[in-house]
Enzyme design. Structure first.
Site, PDB file in Angstrom:
ATOM      1  N   ASN A 140     -71.646 -35.905 -47.732  1.00 42.94           N
ATOM      2  CA  ASN A 140     -71.236 -34.854 -48.670  1.00 42.94           C
ATOM      3  C   ASN A 140     -72.443 -34.529 -49.545  1.00 42.94           C
ATOM      4  OD1 ASN A 140     -69.100 -33.136 -49.718  1.00 42.94           O
ATOM      5  ND2 ASN A 140     -69.171 -34.367 -51.565  1.00 42.94           N
ATOM      6  N   ASP A 189     -68.776 -32.997 -45.481  1.00 46.66           N
ATOM      7  CA  ASP A 189     -69.277 -32.039 -44.490  1.00 46.66           C
ATOM      8  C   ASP A 189     -69.227 -32.599 -43.082  1.00 46.66           C
ATOM      9  OD1 ASP A 189     -70.557 -31.121 -47.125  1.00 46.66           O
ATOM     10  OD2 ASP A 189     -70.843 -29.447 -45.732  1.00 46.66           O
ATOM     11  N   ARG A 221     -70.469 -20.986 -48.384  1.00 44.94           N
ATOM     12  CA  ARG A 221     -70.871 -22.374 -48.179  1.00 44.94           C
ATOM     13  C   ARG A 221     -69.622 -23.234 -48.267  1.00 44.94           C
ATOM     14  NH1 ARG A 221     -68.496 -23.571 -52.135  1.00 44.94           N
ATOM     15  NH2 ARG A 221     -69.413 -25.630 -51.997  1.00 44.94           N
TER      16      ARG A 221
HETATM   17  O1  MRU Z   1     -74.213 -27.127 -49.645  1.00 48.49           O
HETATM   18  P1  MRU Z   1     -72.741 -26.798 -49.758  1.00 48.49           P
HETATM   19  O2  MRU Z   1     -72.382 -26.093 -51.014  1.00 48.49           O
HETATM   20  O3  MRU Z   1     -72.252 -26.078 -48.522  1.00 48.49           O
HETATM   21  O4  MRU Z   1     -72.033 -28.211 -49.787  1.00 48.49           O
HETATM   22  C1  MRU Z   1     -70.637 -28.270 -49.862  1.00 48.49           C
HETATM   23  C2  MRU Z   1     -70.119 -29.647 -50.000  1.00 48.49           C
HETATM   24  O5  MRU Z   1     -70.852 -30.607 -50.041  1.00 48.49           O
HETATM   25  C3  MRU Z   1     -68.614 -29.797 -50.005  1.00 48.49           C
HETATM   26  O6  MRU Z   1     -68.240 -30.910 -50.765  1.00 48.49           O
HETATM   27  C4  MRU Z   1     -68.143 -29.992 -48.555  1.00 48.49           C
HETATM   28  O7  MRU Z   1     -68.568 -28.932 -47.756  1.00 48.49           O
HETATM   29  C5  MRU Z   1     -66.684 -30.123 -48.464  1.00 48.49           C
HETATM   30  S1  MRU Z   1     -65.937 -28.538 -48.643  1.00 48.49           S
HETATM   31  C6  MRU Z   1     -64.273 -28.592 -48.639  1.00 48.49           C
END
Ligand code: MRU
Length: 365
Positions: free
Chosen positions: A254, A244, A53
């Site tokens: 995010n 994201d 993720r």
């Molecule tokens: O649901 P996730 O764990 O994939 O969410 C990740 C995030 O929100 C991170 O902050 C984002 O992907 C930035 S990663 C460098």
């Protein structure tokens, strides 16, 4: 980065040169398991189940998923099927679409029997590039931490608050929000990180704390609601989070809860920075609140919690009464007006169309 003294990336090729290996992040921090991905379906499942993720790593895994697909079906239909299967896994991180577009463009116009090799090479290139991008983010963010530290006595730490995991586990290496922190720490600057636990999946408590601990960076895990209190009492010097999807106007999506931290930071005049690789910018949209698709995940991520018992067993327990409905919004959007600056691989800019255009003129207009 190092785990027990051994350098790791988050995704790599096994010795057979074909199987993709990942760190299974659903098991961290209690177990460090490496999982093999042998098929397109394995890669799609790893992204959907969040064994991998974080926006950049989702992109890197999707790229290798295309390569795995080319082993069995290197036809045009095979490319389209792999693209669609991987694209459906998670909706918010735009790096997924970016990586799939890169892979499709690299494969479309070459002979079918050359596609398998080309796909592996392109996926490796996407991952290597991401490492360099994170390194660039680290260098530019380090300058911000250094500026704050200069006004301090030499031993007084700079207190950084971060949300979710935008660390090396979310990228291929270094991380985005954590890259400046690791570089500051490695340069001998005193830093301390407030780590938001980040319910419901606890990426802060389980992943960011794991990373920082293994690298020796001083940190403290806090419940999600603590940040505002710390900011009111001058205990946070700056916030650095990931994203994201960043719009062309500088709005950022995010992990859920980021917006509330940005509001608290704004109210307390704490600088709020967002660290991002340019692969996270969606140049096609402007208004993040209206236009960024927000993932909603299964309710059991809210109604249940996973952890280790005192006698070492890994268990999931229910914390919500049977029958109570739950909602699980996985991301929120922080409007650009609450963001002090964007830390990119090309430098730091204002969270605005003009700011982004100044660093990425090829996308301006
Ligand atoms: O649901 P996730 O764990 O994939 O969410 C990740 C995030 O929100 C991170 O902050 C984002 O992907 C930035 S990663 C460098």
């Amino acid at each position: 980065m190092n785990v027990d003294g051994v350098p790791y990336r988050t995704i790599w090729l096994a010795d057979d040169g074909e199987t993709v290996e990942i760190i299974d992040q659903t098991k961290l921090p209690h177990a460090f398991d490496v999982a093999p991905l042998r098929t397109l379906e394995d890669a799609a499942q790893a992204i959907a189940s969040m064994q991998v993720r974080g926006a950049p790593l989702i992109g890197g895994t999707a790229a290798y998923g295309m390569a795995l697909a080319m082993k069995t079906n290197p036809s045009d239909d095979g490319i389209d099927h792999a693209y669609d299967t991987l694209y459906r896994t998670r909706p918010t991180a735009v790096n997924l679409r970016w990586a799939l577009d890169e892979m499709r463009a690299a494969l479309r116009n070459i002979a079918h029997d050359a596609r398998r090799g080309a796909a592996y090479r392109k996926a490796a290139e996407i991952c290597d590039d991401d490492v360099e991008i994170s390194r660039g983010i680290g260098r530019h963010g380090l300058a911000l931490i250094r500026e704050i530290q200069k006004k301090r006595s030499p031993d007084e730490p700079v207190n950084v608050l971060t949300h979710c995991n935008a660390g090396w586990l979310a990228t291929i290496d270094w991380g985005t929000a954590t890259a400046p922190i690791y570089m500051a720490h490695d340069d001998g600057l005193p830093v301390h990180v407030w780590v938001d636990e980040t319910r419901p999946r606890n990426q802060g408590a389980s992943l960011t704390a794991f990373e920082l601990g293994h690298h020796g960076v001083p940190h403290t895990v806090i419940a999600d609601n603590v940040g505002g209190h710390l900011m009111q009492h001058g205990m946070v010097d700056l916030c650095i989070v990931g994203t994201d999807r960043t719009t062309a106007h500088g709005d950022v999506a995010n992990k859920i809860g980021t917006y509330l931290k940005a509001l608290a930071a704004h109210d307390n005049r704490v600088p709020f920075y967002v660290a991002l690789p340019s692969t996270t910018i969606d140049w096609t949209i402007g208004d993040g609140v209206a236009e960024i698709p927000i993932e909603q995940r299964a309710g059991d991520e809210v109604s249940e919690i996973y952890g280790q018992t005192a006698d070492g067993r890994l268990e999931t327990v229910r914390i919500v009464p049977e029958g109570s409905p739950v909602a699980n919004y996985a991301f929120d959007v922080t409007p650009a007006r609450l963001v002090t600056g964007l830390i990119t691989e090309r430098g730091v800019c204002a969270a605005s169309r003009e700011g982004l255009a100044s660093l990425f003129p090829e996308h301006a207009g």
